[in-house]
Enzyme design. Structure first.
Site, PDB file in Angstrom:
ATOM      1  CG  ASP A   1      -0.214  -7.260   1.883  1.00  0.00           C
ATOM      2  OD1 ASP A   1      -0.082  -8.415   1.427  1.00  0.00           O
ATOM      3  OD2 ASP A   1      -1.153  -6.507   1.561  1.00  0.00           O
TER       4      ASP A   1
ATOM      5  CD  GLU B   1      -0.911 -11.683   3.318  1.00  0.00           C
ATOM      6  OE1 GLU B   1      -1.705 -11.803   4.261  1.00  0.00           O
ATOM      7  OE2 GLU B   1      -1.098 -10.946   2.338  1.00  0.00           O
TER       8      GLU B   1
ATOM      9  CG  ASP C   1      -2.435  -2.836  -0.396  1.00  0.00           C
ATOM     10  OD1 ASP C   1      -2.272  -3.919  -0.971  1.00  0.00           O
ATOM     11  OD2 ASP C   1      -3.108  -1.902  -0.864  1.00  0.00           O
TER      12      ASP C   1
END
EC number: 3.1.21.10
Length: 157
Positions: free
Chosen positions: A7, A66, A139
């Site tokens: 991420d 992501e 996160d």
């Protein structure tokens, strides 16, 4: 099979490595890369060096990242895109390929709702991997969710 979920962020980059074997998922490690330097070039180098360390330490077979959410201010999006580009290049060099998932795809894969809150995603991550402790910051749970999304996609193909 080991899957690295990432991420990307401009201050913290969440990561998670999960094992996907015999239709069972388990968490190997998760955390975040804290980006503390102020110069962009140093930030990119710190990020790539940390990724190299992860790839050296764990035998990762697949990587999922992501995709960038475009709701931020333009300057942040540009910086995040530079980080993502550096990550992508390093992954291509080391692994040879990676998959990308939008936040909507990740949320839908874990909760069934593409507009779910980050807390709902974190709840499902804990439930799917039988994690009892709190996952902070978000996160980290986002990175785990990206890895789980990729594992689900692999199972379907």
């Amino acid at each position: 099979m080991r899957i690295l979920g990432i991420d990307p962020g401009s201050r913290k980059c969440g990561y998670a490595i999960i094992s996907h074997a015999s239709n069972k998922l388990s968490l190997i490690t998760a955390g975040f890369i804290n980006i503390t330097t102020t110069r962009l070039q140093e930030q990119i180098l710190d990020l790539i060096e940390a990724l190299d360390c992860l790839l050296d330490r764990y035998e990762v077979n697949e990587v999922a990242i992501e995709d960038i959410f475009f709701g931020y201010n333009p300057k942040s999006v540009i910086k995040l895109a530079q980080f993502r580009g550096a990550l992508s290049l390093k992954i291509l060099e080391r692994i040879g390929n990676f998959s990308e998932y939008t936040p909507l795809q990740v949320k839908k894969a874990l909760t069934g709702n593409g507009k779910a809150a980050k807390e709902q995603v974190a709840f499902m991550v804990k439930r799917l991997l039988n994690i009892t402790s709190e996952i902070k910051p978000l996160d980290i749970s986002d990175a785990i969710a990206v890895a789980i999304t990729h594992a689900q996609r692999l199972k379907l193909h």
